[in-house]
Design an enzyme around this catalytic site. Structure first.
Site, PDB file in Angstrom:
ATOM      1  N   GLU A 101      -4.786  -8.900  -0.222  1.00  0.00           N
ATOM      2  CA  GLU A 101      -5.535  -8.579   1.007  1.00  0.00           C
ATOM      3  C   GLU A 101      -6.996  -8.480   0.631  1.00  0.00           C
ATOM      4  OE1 GLU A 101      -4.232  -5.435   3.610  1.00  0.00           O
ATOM      5  OE2 GLU A 101      -2.114  -5.894   3.218  1.00  0.00           O
ATOM      6  N   GLU A 129       0.842  -1.200   0.000  1.00  0.00           N
ATOM      7  CA  GLU A 129       0.000   0.000   0.000  1.00  0.00           C
ATOM      8  C   GLU A 129       0.882   1.257   0.000  1.00  0.00           C
ATOM      9  OE1 GLU A 129      -3.209  -0.223   2.877  1.00  0.00           O
ATOM     10  OE2 GLU A 129      -4.011  -2.010   1.906  1.00  0.00           O
TER      11      GLU A 129
HETATM   12  O1  AHR Z   1      -4.844  -6.201   6.995  1.00  0.00           O
HETATM   13  C1  AHR Z   1      -4.766  -5.062   7.765  1.00  0.00           C
HETATM   14  C2  AHR Z   1      -4.166  -3.881   7.020  1.00  0.00           C
HETATM   15  O2  AHR Z   1      -5.001  -3.513   5.975  1.00  0.00           O
HETATM   16  C3  AHR Z   1      -2.836  -4.105   6.369  1.00  0.00           C
HETATM   17  O3  AHR Z   1      -1.779  -3.959   7.230  1.00  0.00           O
HETATM   18  C4  AHR Z   1      -2.813  -3.047   5.314  1.00  0.00           C
HETATM   19  O4  AHR Z   1      -2.034  -3.394   4.208  1.00  0.00           O
HETATM   20  C5  AHR Z   1      -4.270  -2.851   4.971  1.00  0.00           C
HETATM   21  O5  AHR Z   1      -4.616  -1.533   4.936  1.00  0.00           O
END
Ligand code: AHR
Length: 561
Positions: free
Chosen positions: A365, A230
């Site tokens: 994710e 991110e």
């Molecule tokens: O999964 C939790 C968080 O969500 C992670 O650390 C991040 O990459 C995302 O924003």
């Protein structure tokens, strides 16, 4: 149910709304008639309905599967996991330390290892997440660990007792592969390059000797390398151009030296990709993919990451993970189905610059993100996991499978104790969640060949939410056996599936189905078996397999010929 049926009765069974109630249950009472004109017959029909079960059965859904039409391989890596240094995801969830009373092997809890081995986890992404861009690997090696803070997640102490060797030991114990994310946000290319040399070289360098002195003479394998996380947000708030200039340097210099990974099993480098549906994400994907199209010999990427959580009504997540009703069930599932259009949108951009589909889209994710459980540390992202999550998981896995030509990896967030977890632990206790069971049921789809299925899903409606009533995928496993995965989204009505299978003569089907008393039913440490799969089977009738699926259920069956 009965009152709905009675109130919608119009004198002819043909006039029943199939959305409300089913012709199927009433068929027994009305084999040929076009209507019930006598009160006596109506009573018989209603009695038959009452005796056939607690539900009225919805209209049949016909699935057409043509086994001769094979699609892309469903990469087993879509069943990947994610373990961040966050809350009790790693510490307590995986790592308890060798001195713990909790049964462990070299500090890694045995119950968790056994549960994960059973679902053949293809890869585990570590150490983050946002944590990765503040992680300095040297803190987590050697006999004396540096104690640091975890400012992203609750500001707690990270003892760094779980570092590179412990992660690799864990990967080895569960029979998985490493997906390591390097620190682009607050690290340097040299730090990341040194880490990879430390992990992977077989040559007698100083770093290799240090690794051997720390207990592992043989080089480790690193299957996947995340180039930041991110980077448009917690990873450093970079613009696409700034990220690209950084990422190219890391891609160039962060090398995998493992001799076993030079020709075959080469490490895949995964660039940061989009994080949602807004225009800025379209621009991000455009920028990275345009650069990829023009890339020279000196840098490369093999994957583009995508993050997409199911959050209704925006951030911070406010929906409860347990103690909710049908409205929240329907809204969350509607929201999760947006994954399909998001993948389609970014795949289309990727197709423009990479028509040969060399770059995989890795949804590393995803999952349901709800409000933290009351009383928990809000920085630990603790939530329960319900039957809604089982359905949500199946829907997303189906979407990934349908995009198998481009989506060749995905990591649910997260594996243990965080967000849509597969496993929950509390000290010595462990419980498997409904999401875990879906992963177990979907095992045959790992590396299976996608087989297209066509069906008219019908609708499940609740308030202003309309959802497809069923979802289904099919695939041929590596032994050629056909598997069907069917989800009944309707939380109230069972559904009868008539599967017509061109290309094979089906005799029967057997497998497992998972449903629950309520949409928010969960497994707890005290009641761990509220939501567990049970056996299901069906015989072929007139060349078709007829399966009766319970409300809010996920079913996986293999077809016997
Ligand atoms: O999964 C939790 C968080 O969500 C992670 O650390 C991040 O990459 C995302 O924003």
């Amino acid at each position: 149910m009965l009152s709905i049926m009675t109130s919608s009765y119009t004198g002819s069974l043909r006039n029943y709304s199939v959305n409300d109630c089913s012709k199927h249950t009433l068929r027994a009472a009305r084999p040929t008639s076009s209507g019930i004109n006598s009160p006596l017959l109506l009573v018989v029909a209603l009695m038959a309905f009452a005796l056939t079960g607690p539900y009225c059965v919805g209209q049949s859904v016909v699935l057409s599967v043509d086994v001769s039409k094979a699609g892309a391989k469903i990469d087993r890596n879509i069943f990947g996991q994610f373990a961040e240094h966050l809350g009790h995801g790693v510490y307590e969830g995986i790592w308890v330390g060798a001195a713990s009373k909790i049964p462990n092997t070299r500090g890694i809890r045995n119950d968790v290892v056994a549960a994960l081995k059973a679902i053949k986890v293809p890869n585990v992404r570590w150490p983050g997440g946002c944590f990765a861009d503040e992680y300095h690997w040297r803190n987590g090696i050697g006999s004396s660990r540096v104690v640091t803070l975890n400012p992203n997640w609750g500001g707690v102490i990270d003892p760094n007792t779980f570092g590179t060797h412990e992660f690799m030991d864990f990967i080895d114990q569960i029979g998985s592969e490493a997906y390591v994310s390097v620190n682009i946000g607050s690290g340097t290319p040299k730090e990341a390059a040194d880490w990879l040399e430390y992990m992977t070289t077989a040559q007698p360098t100083t770093l290799e000797k240090e690794r051997a002195a720390n207990g592992h003479p043989a080089p480790y394998e690193v299957a996947n390398l995340g180039l930041g996380n991110e980077s448009w947000d917690c990873g450093g708030n970079m613009t696409p151009d700034y990220y690209l200039s950084q990422m190219k340097i890391y891609s160039r210099f962060v090398r995998n030296f493992n001799p076993a990974q030079q020709e075959k099993q080469q490490m895949l480098k995964i660039a940061v990709g989009p994080g949602g549906g807004e225009p800025r994400w379209t621009e991000w994907t455009e920028a990275i993919m345009k650069a990829f199209q023009q890339h020279t010999w000196s840098w490369d990427v093999n994957g583009l990451s995508m993050h997409n959580y199911t959050v209704v009504h925006g951030w911070p997540p406010s929906y409860a993970s347990v103690g909710f009703g049908e409205t929240e069930y329907a809204q969350v599932l509607k929201s999760t189905l947006d994954m399909d259009s998001l993948i389609a949108r970014h795949s289309a951009i990727m197709d423009k610059y990479d028509p040969a589909k060399k770059v995989a889209l890795i949804v590393d994710e995803w999952g349901g993100w709800y409000a933290p459980l009351p009383g928990s540390n809000p920085g630990f992202l603790v939530q329960q996991n319900s039957q809604r999550d089982a359905v949500l998981a199946a829907l997303n896995l189906n979407i990934f499978a349908r995009h198998a030509d481009r989506v060749r990896g995905a990591n649910i967030a997260q594996m243990i104790n965080v967000l849509q977890a597969l496993i929950l632990t509390d000290k010595e206790k462990m419980v498997l969640t409904p999401t875990y069971y879906v992963y177990k049921m979907y095992l045959p789809f790992q590396d299976a060949t996608f087989v297209p299925v066509t069906f008219d899903a019908g609708w499940y409606t609740h308030g202003d939410v309309a959802l497809p009533r069923v979802d289904a995928i099919a695939a041929k496993d590596t032994n050629g056996k056909l598997w069907l995965a069917i989800t009944n989204l309707d939380p109230n009505q069972p559904v009868e599936i008539e599967a017509s299978l061109a290309g094979i003569t089906a005799k029967s089907a057997t497998g497992e189905t998972i449903t629950a008393p309520k949409v928010d039913s969960v497994n707890t440490f005290d009641a761990p078996n509220t939501v567990v799969p049970k056996a299901i089977s069906a015989k072929a009738q007139g060349g078709k397999l007829v399966l009766k699926l319970e409300p809010k259920s996920v079913t996986v069956v293999s077809v016997e010929q």
